[in-house]
Design an enzyme around this catalytic site. Structure first.
Site, PDB file in Angstrom:
ATOM      1  N   GLU A 188      -9.432   3.868   2.596  1.00  0.00           N
ATOM      2  CA  GLU A 188      -8.995   3.975   1.206  1.00  0.00           C
ATOM      3  C   GLU A 188      -7.935   2.953   0.820  1.00  0.00           C
ATOM      4  OE1 GLU A 188      -5.537   5.027   3.072  1.00  0.00           O
ATOM      5  OE2 GLU A 188      -7.552   5.690   3.610  1.00  0.00           O
ATOM      6  N   ARG A 198      -7.748  -0.241   1.265  1.00  0.00           N
ATOM      7  CA  ARG A 198      -8.345  -1.442   0.647  1.00  0.00           C
ATOM      8  C   ARG A 198      -8.839  -1.155  -0.763  1.00  0.00           C
ATOM      9  NH1 ARG A 198     -12.468  -1.628   5.543  1.00  0.00           N
ATOM     10  NH2 ARG A 198     -10.618  -0.610   6.422  1.00  0.00           N
ATOM     11  N   ASP A 254     -12.018   7.330   4.320  1.00  0.00           N
ATOM     12  CA  ASP A 254     -10.781   7.065   5.065  1.00  0.00           C
ATOM     13  C   ASP A 254     -10.443   5.581   5.088  1.00  0.00           C
ATOM     14  OD1 ASP A 254      -8.525   7.741   6.530  1.00  0.00           O
ATOM     15  OD2 ASP A 254      -9.552   7.595   8.458  1.00  0.00           O
ATOM     16  N   ASP A 291       1.641   6.277   5.854  1.00  0.00           N
ATOM     17  CA  ASP A 291       0.640   5.383   5.277  1.00  0.00           C
ATOM     18  C   ASP A 291       1.151   4.707   4.002  1.00  0.00           C
ATOM     19  OD1 ASP A 291      -1.787   4.199   5.765  1.00  0.00           O
ATOM     20  OD2 ASP A 291      -2.960   5.653   4.631  1.00  0.00           O
ATOM     21  N   LYS A 346       0.844  -1.204   0.000  1.00  0.00           N
ATOM     22  CA  LYS A 346       0.000   0.000   0.000  1.00  0.00           C
ATOM     23  C   LYS A 346       0.875   1.248   0.000  1.00  0.00           C
ATOM     24  CE  LYS A 346      -3.103   2.594   3.073  1.00  0.00           C
ATOM     25  NZ  LYS A 346      -3.751   2.599   4.402  1.00  0.00           N
ATOM     26  N   ASP A 384      -2.325  10.541   3.818  1.00  0.00           N
ATOM     27  CA  ASP A 384      -3.727  10.183   3.992  1.00  0.00           C
ATOM     28  C   ASP A 384      -4.418  11.161   4.923  1.00  0.00           C
ATOM     29  OD1 ASP A 384      -6.177   8.949   4.094  1.00  0.00           O
ATOM     30  OD2 ASP A 384      -5.542   7.408   5.515  1.00  0.00           O
ATOM     31  N   LYS A 444      -9.730  13.058   8.728  1.00  0.00           N
ATOM     32  CA  LYS A 444      -9.193  12.619  10.015  1.00  0.00           C
ATOM     33  C   LYS A 444      -9.095  13.790  10.988  1.00  0.00           C
ATOM     34  CE  LYS A 444      -6.130   8.986   8.166  1.00  0.00           C
ATOM     35  NZ  LYS A 444      -6.622   7.855   8.969  1.00  0.00           N
TER      36      LYS A 444
END
Length: 507
Positions: free
Chosen positions: A352, A354, A350, A291, A268, A273, A280
């Site tokens: 995201e 996946r 959020d 991230d 990933k 993010d 967030k």
């Protein structure tokens, strides 16, 4: 920092080795290790231990200078615990203590003569690898973004590891592999620690290209138009709100036989993010530069295995973009179509990671992989479940997946980069039901890390697959804030073991 191996035996002991310092073990029961006993020709070491100047507790140290009868300028006594056969934990504590002392020692060279071949349930190869990684970890600095760099590291730069093992060639190989592993971990740490305005998807792509050029790897970087042609609607939904272009990176280390199915690592690569429209909280949002640590760990692992010239086919796939809010950004309630053709109702922007991984996991079908492992800072729920000690490991429950899980768990245990297996069961899939699409991208608060893995599992049914949730292990917060380099040790050991198993089958 340079490392070498020196084999010692009854004829070639450690007392005649000339060096700035020699580190030897002592125990809480006031006993000396074999090498410490050899250096104790005139009783200076035993006197220090009996006087209580060093307790022998794991990690305790005492530096002696000008000990009569030995060639080394200093002797570093290191506590190994209360057993003559140290445990794995006590040896690691001792190695880390040595690394701390060596970092500021007034000598360029030193010898480590801890009992590397007498660790409980471990062999000398394990101890040598642990020692090299501990010293390199203590040596790591990240100051590239500072206008005033930290002073050049003083202390020990040349380390000789003394061992009584007879197979010197094997230990030299382990040293080389351990240095390669440390180099890979350093790359992963560097990428993680860089800010999001520097380490963009384009920066990750350029890093992959540099690795490919240095180690003669295959590399391909797909841009937005190519992703649109592949119908990666899920991945592209995440990148709609940002000005930074997405990148889809494919690295190939084809060290095995041409006919051998590859192992595929999928990382990933969300380089920052914000949570998108599902924004967030501001506190600690700066840490969302981490991230992309899944992507960084893939690149670090490739750095390690390429330096090792690993005889295995390995492919790395990194979907990378930012997740930002804007007038173009994907909204909660939007429905997108993934590369697989399955539709997804995005209830929370959020969640995201996946969304980019599912298209990558569909893409890797073309490689007809022997196994696929995805690595992602995927869920805060995994931190709630496992804290910051174990990576979350998820696979299906059948013979092939149990074998893959066991291999990863064993690699983690061997390197101290541990994981804990979590369940994936059909009952959890119920939480992903949507009234309007094939699935929702979240399943609610209960079992959040499991339902995230269940989401990914829907895209992996054509091959053997495992998911590593590294949200709790990829970086540290607080005073020690920084990327850890995990799970590069686990992944590298897993691939090494697989390459060795393939070699035994071919023999």
């Amino acid at each position: 920092m340079d490392f070498s191996i020196k084999t010692i035996d009854a004829k070639t002991g450690v007392s005649s080795i000339k060096s700035g310092c020699i580190a030897v073990g002592v125990f809480e029961n006031k006993k000396l290790s074999d090498t410490a006993r050899e250096l104790d020709r005139k009783g200076a070491i035993s006197a220090a231990v009996k006087s209580g100047d060093i307790s022998g507790k794991p990690g305790s140290t005492l530096l002696l200078r000008n000990v009569d009868g030995i060639a080394a300028e200093r002797v570093l006594l290191v506590g190994m615990g209360n057993e003559d056969t140290p445990t794995e934990k006590n040896f690691l504590t001792a190695a880390q203590a040595v690394a701390k002392v060596f970092a500021s020692l007034g000598s360029n060279d030193a010898v480590i003569a801890l009992p590397v071949d007498k660790i409980k349930d471990r062999d000398a190869t394990w101890a040598v690898r642990a020692t090299v990684v501990a010293l390199r970890d203590a040596d790591y600095r990240f100051d590239v973004m500072k206008s005033k760099k930290e002073p050049e590291q003083a202390g020990v730069r040349k380390v000789t590891i003394a061992a009584s093992a007879t197979d010197t060639g094997a230990l030299k190989t382990v040293v080389a592999q351990s240095v390669a592993l440390a180099n890979g971990m350093d790359l992963t740490k560097d990428l993680g620690n860089l800010p999001g305005n520097v380490c963009t998807p384009t920066y990750l792509a350029d890093t992959a290209k540099k690795l490919a050029k240095e180690f003669k790897l295959g590399v391909e970087v797909l841009d937005r138009k190519q992703l649109e042609a592949l119908k990666m609607g899920s991945f592209l939904s995440v990148t709609r709100g940002t000005d930074e272009p997405p990148k889809f990176i494919v690295l190939k280390h084809m060290g095995g036989k041409a006919k051998d199915a590859p192992v595929v690592l999928v990382g990933k690569g969300i380089t920052f993010d914000t949570g998108g429209i599902s924004l967030k909280p501001g506190a600690s949002m700066d840490e969302m530069k981490y991230d992309m640590c899944g992507a960084a760990s893939v690149l670090g692992t490739f750095r390690a295995i390429a330096e090792m010239d690993l005889k295995l086919n390995v492919i790395g796939v990194i979907p990378s973009c930012e997740n930002m809010p804007s007038g173009r950004a994907t909204k909660p309630g939007d429905i997108v179509t993934s590369m697989s053709g399955q539709t997804i109702e995005i209830l929370n922007t959020d969640a995201e990671g996946r969304l980019i991984l599912c298209d990558a996991l569909t893409y890797v079908e073309r490689f007809k992989p022997a196994a696929v492992v995805d690595i992602a800072t995927l869920t805060g729920a995994c931190i709630t479940a496992l804290g910051h000690h174990n990576t979350g490991l998820f696979t299906r429950h059948d013979d092939a997946h149990d074998e893959l899980a066991n291999d990863l768990l064993a690699a983690g245990k061997a390197t101290g980069d541990t994981a804990w297996r979590m369940p994936i069961e059909d009952v959890y899939q119920e939480q992903l039901k949507s009234n309007f699409a094939d699935m929702a991208n979240i399943g609610g608060p209960p079992a959040g890390s499991i339902t995230a893995a269940c989401f990914l599992e829907r895209y992996t049914r054509k091959y053997t697959w495992a998911h590593l949730d590294i949200a709790g292990t990829a970086w540290k917060s607080g005073a020690a804030k920084g990327a850890t380099g995990r799970p590069v040790p686990m992944l590298t050991a897993f691939l090494l073991d697989r390459a060795q198993a393939n070699g035994r089958k071919s023999a």
